[in-house]
Write a protein that holds these residues in place. Structure first.
Motif, short mmCIF file in Angstrom:
data_model
loop_
_atom_site.label_atom_id
_atom_site.label_comp_id
_atom_site.label_asym_id
_atom_site.label_seq_id
_atom_site.Cartn_x
_atom_site.Cartn_y
_atom_site.Cartn_z
N ALA A 1 0.86 -1.18 0.00
CA ALA A 1 0.00 0.00 0.00
C ALA A 1 0.90 1.24 0.00
CB ALA A 1 -0.91 -0.02 1.22
N SER A 2 0.34 2.39 0.25
CA SER A 2 1.14 3.61 0.22
C SER A 2 1.64 3.98 1.62
CB SER A 2 0.32 4.76 -0.37
OG SER A 2 -0.81 5.01 0.43
N LYS A 3 2.59 4.92 1.64
CA LYS A 3 3.16 5.48 2.88
C LYS A 3 3.82 4.41 3.75
CE LYS A 3 -0.30 9.05 2.77
NZ LYS A 3 -1.58 9.46 3.31
N ASN B 1 0.62 2.79 5.73
CA ASN B 1 1.38 3.35 6.86
C ASN B 1 2.17 2.34 7.68
OD1 ASN B 1 0.61 6.11 6.49
ND2 ASN B 1 -1.38 5.57 7.32
N VAL B 2 2.52 1.20 7.13
CA VAL B 2 3.30 0.21 7.87
C VAL B 2 4.74 0.66 7.98
CG1 VAL B 2 4.26 -2.14 7.72
CG2 VAL B 2 1.82 -1.76 7.36
N CYS B 3 5.34 0.38 9.12
CA CYS B 3 6.76 0.66 9.38
C CYS B 3 7.44 -0.68 9.67
CB CYS B 3 6.89 1.61 10.57
SG CYS B 3 8.60 1.94 11.03
N VAL B 4 8.52 -0.98 8.94
CA VAL B 4 9.28 -2.21 9.15
C VAL B 4 10.67 -1.81 9.63
CG1 VAL B 4 10.14 -4.35 8.14
CG2 VAL B 4 7.99 -3.36 7.30
N GLY C 1 -1.16 -5.56 8.74
CA GLY C 1 -2.28 -4.62 8.74
C GLY C 1 -1.84 -3.17 8.76
N PRO C 2 -2.73 -2.28 8.42
CA PRO C 2 -2.43 -0.85 8.34
C PRO C 2 -1.89 -0.27 9.64
CG PRO C 2 -4.70 -1.29 7.66
CD PRO C 2 -4.13 -2.56 8.15
#
Length: 104
Positions: free
Chosen positions: A2-4, A50-53, A66-67
């Protein structure tokens, strides 16, 4: 994806107890040692909005994040994980061909 989405493979400083090279809070950030650890997503992984890895994380194949989740520990294959930090909430059961809720 997804985005962001934000994927980081490094950070600055050493923050462990008793380490010879532990970073001081007064040390200038740009002078702290750079720690690098690659991120490795498996095949067919979906990262929601908006996921951060974080550095060093592995995301198993066929998994869904998930978002607005923060992947701060590695994720096994064939699961649905959400939250900050992420936790596995569903696993795909190949015998029933359904997503099964995980025990809390």
């Amino acid at each position: 994806m997804a985005s962001k989405i934000y994927i980081i493979d490094h950070d600055h400083g050493v923050y462990q107890r008793g380490g010879e090279f532990t970073s001081s809070p007064t040390q200038i950030q740009s002078q702290k040692p750079l720690n690098i650890s690659p991120v490795s997503p498996g095949n067919n992984v979906w990262l929601g909005e908006n996921v951060c890895v974080l550095k060093g994380m592995h995301i198993g194949e066929n998994s869904i994040i998930g978002p607005s989740s923060v992947v701060a520990k590695s994720i096994p294959p064939n699961v649905f994980a959400v939250g900050a930090p992420t936790r596995v909430v569903k696993r795909y059961d190949f015998s029933t061909k359904e997503w099964a809720n995980c025990d809390a």
